[in-house]
Motif scaffolding. Structure first.
Motif, PDB file in Angstrom:
ATOM      1  N   ASP A 112       0.709  -1.083  -0.200  1.00 29.30           N
ATOM      2  CA  ASP A 112      -0.476   0.333  -0.207  1.00 29.30           C
ATOM      3  C   ASP A 112       0.819   1.419  -0.215  1.00 29.30           C
ATOM      4  O   ASP A 112       0.337   1.996  -0.899  1.00 29.30           O
ATOM      5  CB  ASP A 112      -0.765   0.203   1.593  1.00 29.30           C
ATOM      6  N   ASN A 113       2.030   0.921   1.153  1.00 27.33           N
ATOM      7  CA  ASN A 113       2.757   2.333   0.855  1.00 27.33           C
ATOM      8  C   ASN A 113       3.306   2.297  -0.237  1.00 27.33           C
ATOM      9  O   ASN A 113       3.992   3.770  -0.251  1.00 27.33           O
ATOM     10  CB  ASN A 113       3.698   2.324   2.429  1.00 27.33           C
ATOM     11  N   TYR A 114       4.277   1.625  -0.984  1.00 30.62           N
ATOM     12  CA  TYR A 114       4.724   1.710  -2.304  1.00 30.62           C
ATOM     13  C   TYR A 114       3.600   2.544  -3.522  1.00 30.62           C
ATOM     14  O   TYR A 114       4.260   2.998  -4.270  1.00 30.62           O
ATOM     15  CB  TYR A 114       4.878   0.021  -2.289  1.00 30.62           C
ATOM     16  N   ALA A 115       2.628   2.184  -3.345  1.00 27.36           N
ATOM     17  CA  ALA A 115       1.451   2.887  -4.388  1.00 27.36           C
ATOM     18  C   ALA A 115       1.318   4.020  -4.045  1.00 27.36           C
ATOM     19  O   ALA A 115       1.407   4.880  -4.798  1.00 27.36           O
ATOM     20  CB  ALA A 115       0.170   1.720  -4.348  1.00 27.36           C
ATOM     21  N   ILE A 116       1.068   3.905  -2.764  1.00 24.94           N
ATOM     22  CA  ILE A 116       0.554   5.657  -2.385  1.00 24.94           C
ATOM     23  C   ILE A 116       2.026   6.297  -2.330  1.00 24.94           C
ATOM     24  O   ILE A 116       1.947   7.617  -3.575  1.00 24.94           O
ATOM     25  CB  ILE A 116      -0.076   5.722  -0.598  1.00 24.94           C
ATOM     26  N   PHE A 117       3.150   5.968  -2.073  1.00 23.86           N
ATOM     27  CA  PHE A 117       3.913   7.253  -1.808  1.00 23.86           C
ATOM     28  C   PHE A 117       4.595   7.368  -3.528  1.00 23.86           C
ATOM     29  O   PHE A 117       5.001   8.661  -3.878  1.00 23.86           O
ATOM     30  CB  PHE A 117       5.227   7.098  -0.787  1.00 23.86           C
ATOM     31  N   GLY A 118       4.683   5.961  -3.928  1.00 23.48           N
ATOM     32  CA  GLY A 118       5.486   6.309  -4.976  1.00 23.48           C
ATOM     33  C   GLY A 118       4.379   6.973  -6.910  1.00 23.48           C
ATOM     34  O   GLY A 118       4.735   7.669  -7.278  1.00 23.48           O
ATOM     35  N   SER A 119       3.148   6.831  -5.999  1.00 26.24           N
ATOM     36  CA  SER A 119       2.283   7.485  -7.069  1.00 26.24           C
ATOM     37  C   SER A 119       2.164   9.681  -6.779  1.00 26.24           C
ATOM     38  O   SER A 119       2.370   9.867  -7.677  1.00 26.24           O
ATOM     39  CB  SER A 119       0.824   7.045  -6.843  1.00 26.24           C
ATOM     40  N   HIS A 163      -3.561  16.057  -5.488  1.00 25.78           N
ATOM     41  CA  HIS A 163      -5.172  15.670  -4.603  1.00 25.78           C
ATOM     42  C   HIS A 163      -5.269  13.701  -4.520  1.00 25.78           C
ATOM     43  O   HIS A 163      -5.332  13.135  -5.865  1.00 25.78           O
ATOM     44  CB  HIS A 163      -6.165  16.215  -5.266  1.00 25.78           C
ATOM     45  N   ALA A 164      -5.938  13.796  -3.801  1.00 24.80           N
ATOM     46  CA  ALA A 164      -5.787  11.915  -3.721  1.00 24.80           C
ATOM     47  C   ALA A 164      -7.364  11.945  -2.607  1.00 24.80           C
ATOM     48  O   ALA A 164      -7.807  12.657  -1.846  1.00 24.80           O
ATOM     49  CB  ALA A 164      -4.588  11.743  -2.491  1.00 24.80           C
ATOM     50  N   ILE A 165      -7.728  10.342  -2.961  1.00 29.73           N
ATOM     51  CA  ILE A 165      -9.263  10.936  -2.260  1.00 29.73           C
ATOM     52  C   ILE A 165      -9.232   9.574  -1.885  1.00 29.73           C
ATOM     53  O   ILE A 165      -8.833   8.658  -2.120  1.00 29.73           O
ATOM     54  CB  ILE A 165     -10.280  10.747  -3.837  1.00 29.73           C
ATOM     55  N   PHE A 216      -5.346  10.651  -7.055  1.00 30.94           N
ATOM     56  CA  PHE A 216      -5.004   9.093  -6.690  1.00 30.94           C
ATOM     57  C   PHE A 216      -6.502   9.035  -5.863  1.00 30.94           C
ATOM     58  O   PHE A 216      -6.408   9.612  -4.588  1.00 30.94           O
ATOM     59  CB  PHE A 216      -3.726   9.750  -5.860  1.00 30.94           C
ATOM     60  N   VAL A 217      -6.652   7.931  -6.641  1.00 32.74           N
ATOM     61  CA  VAL A 217      -7.629   7.598  -5.779  1.00 32.74           C
ATOM     62  C   VAL A 217      -7.431   5.855  -4.399  1.00 32.74           C
ATOM     63  O   VAL A 217      -7.002   5.165  -5.399  1.00 32.74           O
ATOM     64  CB  VAL A 217      -9.404   6.666  -6.207  1.00 32.74           C
ATOM     65  N   SER A 218      -8.101   5.397  -3.890  1.00 34.24           N
ATOM     66  CA  SER A 218      -7.426   4.519  -2.765  1.00 34.24           C
ATOM     67  C   SER A 218      -8.544   4.391  -1.600  1.00 34.24           C
ATOM     68  O   SER A 218      -9.060   4.679  -1.343  1.00 34.24           O
ATOM     69  CB  SER A 218      -6.409   4.900  -1.902  1.00 34.24           C
ATOM     70  N   LEU A 219      -9.190   3.039  -2.438  1.00 39.80           N
ATOM     71  CA  LEU A 219     -10.773   2.519  -1.769  1.00 39.80           C
ATOM     72  C   LEU A 219     -10.590   0.530  -1.576  1.00 39.80           C
ATOM     73  O   LEU A 219     -10.245   0.452  -2.646  1.00 39.80           O
ATOM     74  CB  LEU A 219     -12.000   1.864  -2.213  1.00 39.80           C
ATOM     75  N   MET A 220     -10.706   0.358  -1.112  1.00 40.19           N
ATOM     76  CA  MET A 220     -10.535  -0.911  -0.862  1.00 40.19           C
ATOM     77  C   MET A 220     -11.955  -2.378  -1.458  1.00 40.19           C
ATOM     78  O   MET A 220     -12.634  -1.347  -1.685  1.00 40.19           O
ATOM     79  CB  MET A 220     -10.367  -1.250   0.827  1.00 40.19           C
ATOM     80  N   HIS A 221     -11.703  -3.203  -1.162  1.00 38.73           N
ATOM     81  CA  HIS A 221     -13.035  -3.816  -2.453  1.00 38.73           C
ATOM     82  C   HIS A 221     -13.400  -4.870  -0.467  1.00 38.73           C
ATOM     83  O   HIS A 221     -14.390  -4.300   0.157  1.00 38.73           O
ATOM     84  CB  HIS A 221     -11.794  -5.478  -2.515  1.00 38.73           C
ATOM     85  N   GLY A 222     -13.007  -5.206   0.176  1.00 35.91           N
ATOM     86  CA  GLY A 222     -13.631  -6.169   0.752  1.00 35.91           C
ATOM     87  C   GLY A 222     -13.083  -5.253   2.978  1.00 35.91           C
ATOM     88  O   GLY A 222     -11.778  -4.900   2.631  1.00 35.91           O
ATOM     89  N   ASP A 224      -9.908  10.225 -15.644  1.00 32.95           N
ATOM     90  CA  ASP A 224      -7.315  10.090 -15.812  1.00 32.95           C
ATOM     91  C   ASP A 224      -7.633   9.709 -14.487  1.00 32.95           C
ATOM     92  O   ASP A 224      -5.885  10.034 -14.216  1.00 32.95           O
ATOM     93  CB  ASP A 224      -7.538  10.817 -16.137  1.00 32.95           C
ATOM     94  N   ALA A 225      -8.345   9.194 -13.282  1.00 32.96           N
ATOM     95  CA  ALA A 225      -7.782   8.761 -12.001  1.00 32.96           C
ATOM     96  C   ALA A 225      -7.032   7.780 -11.629  1.00 32.96           C
ATOM     97  O   ALA A 225      -7.365   7.373 -12.386  1.00 32.96           O
ATOM     98  CB  ALA A 225      -8.558   9.574 -10.910  1.00 32.96           C
ATOM     99  N   ILE A 226      -5.561   7.629 -10.531  1.00 33.99           N
ATOM    100  CA  ILE A 226      -5.008   7.153 -10.088  1.00 33.99           C
ATOM    101  C   ILE A 226      -5.721   5.665  -9.148  1.00 33.99           C
ATOM    102  O   ILE A 226      -5.502   6.219  -8.363  1.00 33.99           O
ATOM    103  CB  ILE A 226      -3.604   7.553 -10.204  1.00 33.99           C
ATOM    104  N   PHE A 227      -6.165   4.744  -9.780  1.00 34.08           N
ATOM    105  CA  PHE A 227      -7.189   4.238  -8.750  1.00 34.08           C
ATOM    106  C   PHE A 227      -6.673   2.362  -8.370  1.00 34.08           C
ATOM    107  O   PHE A 227      -5.513   1.758  -8.431  1.00 34.08           O
ATOM    108  CB  PHE A 227      -8.254   3.333  -9.770  1.00 34.08           C
TER     109      PHE A 227
END
Length: 203
Positions: free
Chosen positions: A74-81, A89-91, A142-148, A169-172
Motif C-alpha cells: 500500500d505504501n509503495y503505491a501511495i507514496f510512489g504515485s 489531490h488524493a481521495i 489518486f484514489v484509494s478504496l478497498m474491496h472488502g 484519468d485518476a490513478i486507482f
C-alpha cells in the motif's frame, strides 16, 4: 477441540505451500540477483511464481511486484504515485485500513497532496456519486478504496469505482487483502492501477 475463527487476520500455512517453499529454505539458498547457478535457479523459481500470480489476476508478469506484505505494498503505491506522478489531490474513505490512511494523512500533513474523504452512510456504504463529484473538480487524482472492509465486512464495487476513475484519468489503488483468493480479481476488467493482496490471508 481447537477452533480457529481469525482467518481474516491470518491463515494457517497450507501444507502444499510449505512443501513448495521448503527447498528454498534449505538447499536452494542462492541470491536471485547473482549470476551463478544457485542464484539463477532461485531467480527462475521467483519468476515462475510471478507468472502464476499474474495469471490469477489477468496481469502481465512484469506488472507483479513482490513486497514483504500488504502494508508495504500500500505504501509503495501511495507514496510512489503521489510523489512520482506529482498528484496534488488524493481521495480515500475514513473506513480504510491504517495502511492506507496513515501514509495519505502523512502526505497531506506534509503539504504534498490535498486529501478528500468520500462520504458513506450509516452502514458503511460508499457514496460513489460523491466520488464522481470530487473527480469532476479535480480529475487527475489518486484514489484509494478497498474491496472488502476488514472490520465491518462491506464489499465495495471496485469495478464501478474503476470505471469512474478511468473517466477522469485518476490513478486507482485498491487494497484487496481481505478478499484476494476468495473473490476473482481481473485487473483488466477492474481498470485499477494498483491492486494489493497478501499471501498470509488466504490459501
Amino acid at each position: 477441540m481447537h477452533a480457529y475463527f481469525d482467518n481474516a487476520a491470518t491463515t494457517p500455512l497450507d501444507p502444499a505451500v510449505l512443501d513448495a517453499m521448503l527447498p528454498y529454505l534449505g538447499q536452494h539458498y542462492g541470491n536471485p540477483s547473482s549470476l551463478h547457478g544457485p542464484g539463477r535457479q532461485v531467480r527462475s523459481a521467483i519468476e515462475q511464481a510471478r507468472k502464476t500470480v499474474a495469471q490469477l489476476v489477468n496481469a502481465a508478469p512484469s506488472e507483479i511486484t513482490f513486497t514483504s506484505g500488504g502494508t508495504e505494498a500500500d505504501n509503495y503505491a501511495i507514496f510512489g504515485s503521489v510523489r512520482t506522478l506529482g498528484l496534488r489531490h488524493a481521495i480515500t474513505s475514513p473506513l480504510e485500513h491504517h495502511a492506507v490512511l496513515h501514509p495519505l494523512q502523512a502526505l497531506a500533513k506534509a503539504g504534498e497532496t490535498e486529501l478528500s474523504y468520500l462520504r458513506h452512510d450509516e452502514h458503511g456504504r460508499l457514496d460513489l456519486g460523491h466520488l464522481e463529484e470530487l473527480l469532476a473538480t479535480k480529475p487527475r487524482s489518486f484514489v484509494s478504496l478497498m474491496h472488502g472492509n476488514n472490520e465491518i465486512g462491506n464489499l465495495n464495487d471496485i469495478k464501478a469505482i474503476g470505471e469512474i476513475c478511468a473517466r477522469y484519468d485518476a490513478i486507482f489503488h485498491t487494497d484487496t487483502v481481505q478478499t484476494m483468493g476468495h473473490y476473482p480479481h481481473d485487473v483488466q476488467q477492474l481498470q485499477n492501477h494498483f491492486l494489493v493482496g497478501s499471501a498470509h490471508k488466504f490459501h
